[in-house]
Design an enzyme around this catalytic site. Sequence first.
Site, mmCIF file in Angstrom:
data_model
loop_
_atom_site.group_PDB
_atom_site.id
_atom_site.type_symbol
_atom_site.label_atom_id
_atom_site.label_comp_id
_atom_site.label_asym_id
_atom_site.label_seq_id
_atom_site.Cartn_x
_atom_site.Cartn_y
_atom_site.Cartn_z
ATOM 1 N N GLN A 252 0.795 -1.257 0.081
ATOM 2 C CA GLN A 252 -0.188 -0.164 0.017
ATOM 3 C C GLN A 252 1.119 1.162 -0.175
ATOM 4 O O GLN A 252 0.426 2.495 -0.428
ATOM 5 C CB GLN A 252 -0.912 0.123 1.316
ATOM 6 C CG GLN A 252 -2.096 -1.221 1.242
ATOM 7 C CD GLN A 252 -2.667 -1.078 -0.075
ATOM 8 O OE1 GLN A 252 -3.684 -0.283 -0.519
ATOM 9 N NE2 GLN A 252 -2.488 -2.166 -0.918
ATOM 10 N N HIS A 255 1.612 3.303 -3.208
ATOM 11 C CA HIS A 255 0.686 3.579 -4.104
ATOM 12 C C HIS A 255 0.556 5.165 -4.208
ATOM 13 O O HIS A 255 0.663 5.842 -5.140
ATOM 14 C CB HIS A 255 -0.581 3.419 -3.347
ATOM 15 C CG HIS A 255 -1.558 2.070 -4.137
ATOM 16 N ND1 HIS A 255 -2.014 2.125 -5.294
ATOM 17 C CD2 HIS A 255 -1.967 1.146 -3.281
ATOM 18 C CE1 HIS A 255 -2.679 1.180 -5.451
ATOM 19 N NE2 HIS A 255 -2.758 0.353 -4.351
ATOM 20 N N GLU A 320 -9.337 1.170 5.620
ATOM 21 C CA GLU A 320 -9.488 0.741 4.253
ATOM 22 C C GLU A 320 -9.321 -0.735 4.132
ATOM 23 O O GLU A 320 -10.262 -1.447 3.956
ATOM 24 C CB GLU A 320 -8.849 1.650 3.297
ATOM 25 C CG GLU A 320 -9.257 1.350 1.897
ATOM 26 C CD GLU A 320 -8.338 1.394 0.741
ATOM 27 O OE1 GLU A 320 -8.648 1.616 -0.246
ATOM 28 O OE2 GLU A 320 -7.282 2.303 1.263
ATOM 29 N N HIS A 321 -8.212 -1.295 4.461
ATOM 30 C CA HIS A 321 -7.767 -2.721 4.446
ATOM 31 C C HIS A 321 -7.232 -3.148 5.960
ATOM 32 O O HIS A 321 -6.515 -2.338 6.223
ATOM 33 C CB HIS A 321 -6.748 -2.960 3.418
ATOM 34 C CG HIS A 321 -6.884 -2.265 1.873
ATOM 35 N ND1 HIS A 321 -6.179 -1.367 1.434
ATOM 36 C CD2 HIS A 321 -7.635 -2.783 1.164
ATOM 37 C CE1 HIS A 321 -6.867 -0.893 0.291
ATOM 38 N NE2 HIS A 321 -7.396 -1.968 -0.158
ATOM 39 N N ASP A 354 -6.942 -6.881 -3.985
ATOM 40 C CA ASP A 354 -7.056 -5.903 -5.094
ATOM 41 C C ASP A 354 -7.283 -6.452 -6.511
ATOM 42 O O ASP A 354 -7.984 -5.840 -7.351
ATOM 43 C CB ASP A 354 -5.729 -5.247 -5.127
ATOM 44 C CG ASP A 354 -5.526 -3.947 -4.389
ATOM 45 O OD1 ASP A 354 -6.510 -3.634 -3.708
ATOM 46 O OD2 ASP A 354 -4.445 -3.567 -4.061
ATOM 47 N N HIS A 413 -52.573 19.038 4.166
ATOM 48 C CA HIS A 413 -52.317 17.430 4.358
ATOM 49 C C HIS A 413 -53.830 16.789 4.742
ATOM 50 O O HIS A 413 -54.310 15.897 4.367
ATOM 51 C CB HIS A 413 -51.235 17.272 4.890
ATOM 52 C CG HIS A 413 -49.917 17.311 4.485
ATOM 53 N ND1 HIS A 413 -49.626 18.619 3.729
ATOM 54 C CD2 HIS A 413 -48.971 16.723 3.876
ATOM 55 C CE1 HIS A 413 -48.324 18.396 3.290
ATOM 56 N NE2 HIS A 413 -48.009 17.099 3.358
#
Length: 429
Positions: A252, A255, A320-321, A354, A413
């Site tokens: 990661q 990235h 996230e992971h 992934d 109404h």
Amino acid sequence: MKIVPASEFSLRRELEYGSEEQNEAVKRIIEEVRRDGDAALRRFAEQFDGVSVAELRVSKEEIEAAYALVDESFLQALREAAVRIRSFHEKQKRTSWMDLQADGSILGQIVRPLRRVGLYVPGGKAAYPSSVLMNAIPAMVAGVPEIVMVTPPATAGVDGIDPHILVAAAEAGVSEIYRVGGAQAIAALAYGTESIPAVDKIVGPGNIYVALAKRYVFGIVDIDSIAGPSEIVVLADDTADAGYVAADLLSQAEHDEMASAILITPSQVLAEAVQAEVARQLATLPKREIAAQSIRDNGAILTVASLEEGVDAVNQLAPEHLEIITAEPFQYLSKIENAGAIFLGPYSSEPVGDYFAGPNHVLPTNGTARFSSPLNLDDFMKKSSVIYYSREALLRDGQKIIALAQHEGLEAHARAIQIRLEKEGNSNG
């Protein structure tokens, strides 16, 4: 990679609000696309991408030609991954339903796909065919009839779009592809131009200008999310292999310089071993400069007194992971409240998710796993409620409805119900 007690650590997270100059630039780009349409798209392609675009739409011949430019091994792997992704998302399908009441009323819900969805595929630091599959296949499984892809016109240098991206789009069921990127692509999808009809929803990641543009057009169209930098947390005990853990953290970190990679462990021995392994593996990593900055700025090894304390730290981070590499990983699964995707055991490396396992790799970032989910079929569906009230039901419930409406000061109404009760000769309920 620093080793610190979990109680002393705070993760720096970056929200995509952008600078004043960036926001003004995005607003100007969007307004120009709204005003000038295709002409603005071509103008921005020359300005930002350095290419002259004659035809915005990629032709069928170009897509077919792309197949000859990719390796057979890539195509085979891509197709098998697509099968797995499709199979996983098929299990998320919902159906419409109707419930007939004893009084003759019918209550229900109609579930139908969005009509037209736009997929943004970035073309900056790298092109990701896997993201094409992950964004397009759920839309196709949901039954979206028109799946549109936009991508910068120079993802393969100055010659055109990366053929791997085109092949992935064709395999995933994308129906239209346009060579346009950046905030101008988001504007085109949201408002439409002469060549690109507007969509109902925009999905897919991009740079800061794309993120700000998605934020700007939200409400005109729906969007998936504003994605932040990638994140991984590994919860591990002394049974974990330090080499495995280090490799997964670096998977990661490569990235983005702003990505975060964190190990949480009660084992000082593992902490020190992973620290050494990260340094060793980093030295030979092709993207070591990016990964090194990520590890330096946003990476950490957090020590805890127990795995239970580690679980608490995970839930606070809401990553996230999340990988759980312990002697009994399933023991902690039910205790994880906040995580985008959970990988269990030493062989469930994050890249498995992934690329190949099947669950979606578009996941909540920036701690939004506290309230958000991975991209799924519901993101491409909409629901309509169905209400058929019988005469018997209205006579039974009418006065109660009137009481609630009058309490809120909405006399019209109340009268809409009262007129029906009077018509049926039942004004007293």
